[in-house]
Design a protein around this motif. Structure first.
Motif, PDB file in Angstrom:
ATOM      1  N   SER A  81       0.829  -1.217   0.000  1.00 39.02           N
ATOM      2  CA  SER A  81       0.000   0.000   0.000  1.00 39.02           C
ATOM      3  C   SER A  81       0.858   1.260   0.000  1.00 39.02           C
ATOM      4  CB  SER A  81      -0.913   0.015   1.222  1.00 39.02           C
ATOM      5  OG  SER A  81      -1.770  -1.088   1.218  1.00 39.02           O
ATOM      6  N   GLU A 114       0.232   3.852   3.592  1.00 36.42           N
ATOM      7  CA  GLU A 114       0.595   3.083   4.782  1.00 36.42           C
ATOM      8  C   GLU A 114      -0.430   3.259   5.896  1.00 36.42           C
ATOM      9  OE1 GLU A 114       2.681   0.757   5.184  1.00 36.42           O
ATOM     10  OE2 GLU A 114       3.811   1.017   3.348  1.00 36.42           O
ATOM     11  N   HIS A 115      -0.965   4.462   6.036  1.00 35.85           N
ATOM     12  CA  HIS A 115      -1.957   4.705   7.076  1.00 35.85           C
ATOM     13  C   HIS A 115      -3.242   3.929   6.783  1.00 35.85           C
ATOM     14  CE1 HIS A 115      -3.610   6.631  10.555  1.00 35.85           C
ATOM     15  NE2 HIS A 115      -4.633   7.112   9.864  1.00 35.85           N
ATOM     16  N   MET A 116      -3.577   3.779   5.511  1.00 35.85           N
ATOM     17  CA  MET A 116      -4.754   2.981   5.160  1.00 35.85           C
ATOM     18  C   MET A 116      -4.504   1.497   5.465  1.00 35.85           C
ATOM     19  SD  MET A 116      -5.922   4.840   1.637  1.00 35.85           S
ATOM     20  CE  MET A 116      -7.291   3.745   1.329  1.00 35.85           C
ATOM     21  N   HIS A 117      -3.256   1.075   5.319  1.00 36.47           N
ATOM     22  CA  HIS A 117      -2.905  -0.328   5.575  1.00 36.47           C
ATOM     23  C   HIS A 117      -2.725  -0.594   7.068  1.00 36.47           C
ATOM     24  CE1 HIS A 117      -1.229  -4.269   4.759  1.00 36.47           C
ATOM     25  NE2 HIS A 117      -0.209  -3.978   5.556  1.00 36.47           N
ATOM     26  N   LYS A 118      -2.075   0.318   7.754  1.00 39.86           N
ATOM     27  CA  LYS A 118      -1.813   0.198   9.196  1.00 39.86           C
ATOM     28  C   LYS A 118      -2.416   1.410   9.873  1.00 39.86           C
ATOM     29  CE  LYS A 118       2.649  -1.844   8.276  1.00 39.86           C
ATOM     30  NZ  LYS A 118       4.063  -1.627   8.234  1.00 39.86           N
ATOM     31  N   ASN A 119      -3.184   1.193  10.877  1.00 36.95           N
ATOM     32  CA  ASN A 119      -3.834   2.316  11.534  1.00 36.95           C
ATOM     33  C   ASN A 119      -2.947   2.973  12.594  1.00 36.95           C
ATOM     34  OD1 ASN A 119      -5.946   4.033  11.572  1.00 36.95           O
ATOM     35  ND2 ASN A 119      -7.418   2.620  12.474  1.00 36.95           N
ATOM     36  N   ASP A 120      -1.673   2.635  12.613  1.00 37.09           N
ATOM     37  CA  ASP A 120      -0.706   3.202  13.552  1.00 37.09           C
ATOM     38  C   ASP A 120       0.066   4.306  12.824  1.00 37.09           C
ATOM     39  OD1 ASP A 120       1.279   3.795  15.350  1.00 37.09           O
ATOM     40  OD2 ASP A 120       2.105   1.769  15.443  1.00 37.09           O
ATOM     41  N   VAL A 121      -0.112   5.532  13.251  1.00 33.12           N
ATOM     42  CA  VAL A 121       0.489   6.683  12.563  1.00 33.12           C
ATOM     43  C   VAL A 121       2.013   6.614  12.584  1.00 33.12           C
ATOM     44  CG1 VAL A 121       0.705   9.201  12.567  1.00 33.12           C
ATOM     45  CG2 VAL A 121      -1.500   8.155  13.006  1.00 33.12           C
ATOM     46  N   ARG A 123       4.053   3.939  12.826  1.00 33.43           N
ATOM     47  CA  ARG A 123       4.538   2.886  11.924  1.00 33.43           C
ATOM     48  C   ARG A 123       4.303   3.274  10.466  1.00 33.43           C
ATOM     49  NH1 ARG A 123       3.025  -3.059  13.358  1.00 33.43           N
ATOM     50  NH2 ARG A 123       4.441  -3.302  11.605  1.00 33.43           N
ATOM     51  N   ALA A 124       3.162   3.905  10.197  1.00 33.35           N
ATOM     52  CA  ALA A 124       2.862   4.336   8.830  1.00 33.35           C
ATOM     53  C   ALA A 124       3.864   5.388   8.364  1.00 33.35           C
ATOM     54  CB  ALA A 124       1.438   4.878   8.734  1.00 33.35           C
TER      55      ALA A 124
END
Length: 159
Positions: A81, A114-121, A123-124
């Protein structure tokens, strides 16, 4: 006929330059195709060995263009993503009238992807940074070839 060959080769060189920034065009291979076309001009001498070596370099850069961003993304914990977001961000950045859109677009695209894939800001953002670094390195390598090959073109046509 020779002028048609030279103009065609020049156009391929210019497309190769654009392809060093646009993900749609294979920049190094397009520039190499310009050298190949130029080799058919009567007043230009380009050896087969030279064409083979420059083709291998262009092909290697073309392959690395797909590997480097993936490695950068994966190294920083990113996903597909993020890569898609980087590419879409590049297109938007190129088309937008904002200054430095070509730099801001891929980074923001990677963050959004990345934010759409992982909801952790956090890590994104880290993964987006890796995706962006990979993109910048890959683009830089393509741009080097996009400058070197037209330089060779000019030296062959002028010489």
């Amino acid at each position: 006929m020779e002028i048609v060959i030279i103009i065609s080769a020049l156009l391929l060189m210019l497309l190769g330059l654009a392809g060093s920034f646009l993900p749609i065009l294979p920049g190094p291979l397009t520039s190499w195709l310009g050298l190949f076309v130029l080799s058919y001009a009567d007043g230009v001498t380009i050896s087969t060995t030279f064409l083979i070596v420059t083709f291998i370099v262009a092909l290697l850069i073309f392959i690395l263009d797909y590997i480097i961003p993936v490695v950068g993304t994966k190294r920083f914990g990113g996903s597909k993503s993020g890569m898609i977001g980087t590419s879409l961000g590049l297109i938007v950045g190129l088309l937008s009238p904002i200054p430095f859109g070509i730099i801001i677009g891929p980074f923001l695209g990677a963050i959004i992807g990345e934010h759409m894939h992982k909801n952790d800001v956090n890590r994104a953002t880290k993964a987006a940074f890796g995706s962006f670094i990979g993109f910048v390195i890959s683009t830089f390598l393509k741009f080097i070839i996009a400058i070197v090959y037209p330089g060779i073109f000019i030296s062959k046509v002028a010489g």
